[in-house]
Design an enzyme around this catalytic site. Structure first.
Site, mmCIF file in Angstrom:
data_model
loop_
_atom_site.group_PDB
_atom_site.id
_atom_site.type_symbol
_atom_site.label_atom_id
_atom_site.label_comp_id
_atom_site.label_asym_id
_atom_site.label_seq_id
_atom_site.Cartn_x
_atom_site.Cartn_y
_atom_site.Cartn_z
ATOM 1 N N ILE A 62 0.940 -1.244 -0.235
ATOM 2 C CA ILE A 62 0.136 -0.010 -0.066
ATOM 3 C C ILE A 62 0.897 1.134 -0.091
ATOM 4 C CG2 ILE A 62 -0.092 -0.245 2.679
ATOM 5 C CD1 ILE A 62 -3.046 1.206 2.283
ATOM 6 N N SER A 63 0.492 2.279 -0.818
ATOM 7 C CA SER A 63 1.855 3.307 -1.029
ATOM 8 C C SER A 63 1.788 4.155 0.176
ATOM 9 C CB SER A 63 1.277 4.193 -2.128
ATOM 10 O OG SER A 63 1.464 3.330 -3.344
#
Ligand code: SAH
Length: 214
Positions: A62-63
């Site tokens: 997940i960025s």
């Protein structure tokens, strides 16, 4: 599912993002709204509001919130925009965008993530997002043209197909580079066969890969 503690942690995250240079109020408000802790497995909830990337299934991430905020600011979503995201991953970036535009399509190549994220989005109730399982290199021709396209995986080149799926005047935000460090590029489609290229700093991403994983 959502507590005062989560709200407090989210507020603190927004403050950090402001300090790091994110200015767009709509973007900061969206980050202040989306419950990022619901995008990580329960055991890792503690990590949800740190400004860090975090591992999710299928060896992806997940960025980092700063990267999400930076890309969203560059995309500059408008209420009437139809946007394509490539690399659904956890679905977090798609949710942030969905609060700020009319319709969002998001493609994921890994079936495992596609399924898990679909379930999650249904549960959380973000209706504006249409998820697709497919190869983002090919875009989503059925739903083109788009006002904007956002790639959330690191590419080695600018896929021509994606530029062709933009409206004239629309643009693509994509991290591009040969090595691990990617330049954040904004590619505007000026007319049928002219593009304008602008560069906005260096970021790291998981790789943009061709083909799908079943
Ligand atoms: N936007 C995501 C970030 C996920 S990381 C989030 O908010 O969580 C990037 C994702 O891009 C990974 O899930 C990876 O599987 C996906 N990806 C990589 N190449 C792709 C391609 N060709 N088509 C679609 N998805 C791709």
């Amino acid at each position: 599912m959502e507590s005062y503690r989560h709200k407090g942690l989210r507020k603190a995250l927004v403050k950090i993002l402001k300090e790091k240079g994110i200015k767009n109020k709509k973007v900061l408000d969206a980050i202040n709204t989306v419950p990022r802790h619901l995008f990580l497995d329960k055991a890792f909830e503690e990590w949800a509001y740190k400004d860090q990337a975090f591992p999710i299934r299928a060896n992806q991430t997940i960025s980092q919130p700063y990267t999400v905020a930076f890309q969203t600011e560059l995309i500059d979503p408008q209420p009437e925009d139809k946007i394509l995201e490539i690399g659904t991953g956890s679905g977090y970036q798609a949710c942030v965008l969905s609060l700020l535009c009319k319709k969002i399509y998001s493609i994921e190549r890994q079936i495992e993530l596609f399924k898990q994220t679909n379930e999650r989005l249904k549960k959380i109730g973000f209706g504006k997002i249409r998820t697709l399982h497919g190869d983002g290199y090919k875009g989503a021709p059925r739903f083109a043209p788009f006002d904007k396209i956002l790639v959330t995986a690191g590419a080695t080149d600018i896929p021509e197909t994606l530029v062709e799926q933009l409206k004239i005047g629309g643009f693509l935000v994509i991290p591009v580079g040969k090595g691990d460090d990617k330049k954040m590029l904004k590619i505007t489609r000026i007319d049928e066969d002219t593009i304008k290229k602008e560069s906005f700093g260096i970021f790291r991403f998981v790789p943009f890969k061709k083909g799908i994983v079943k």
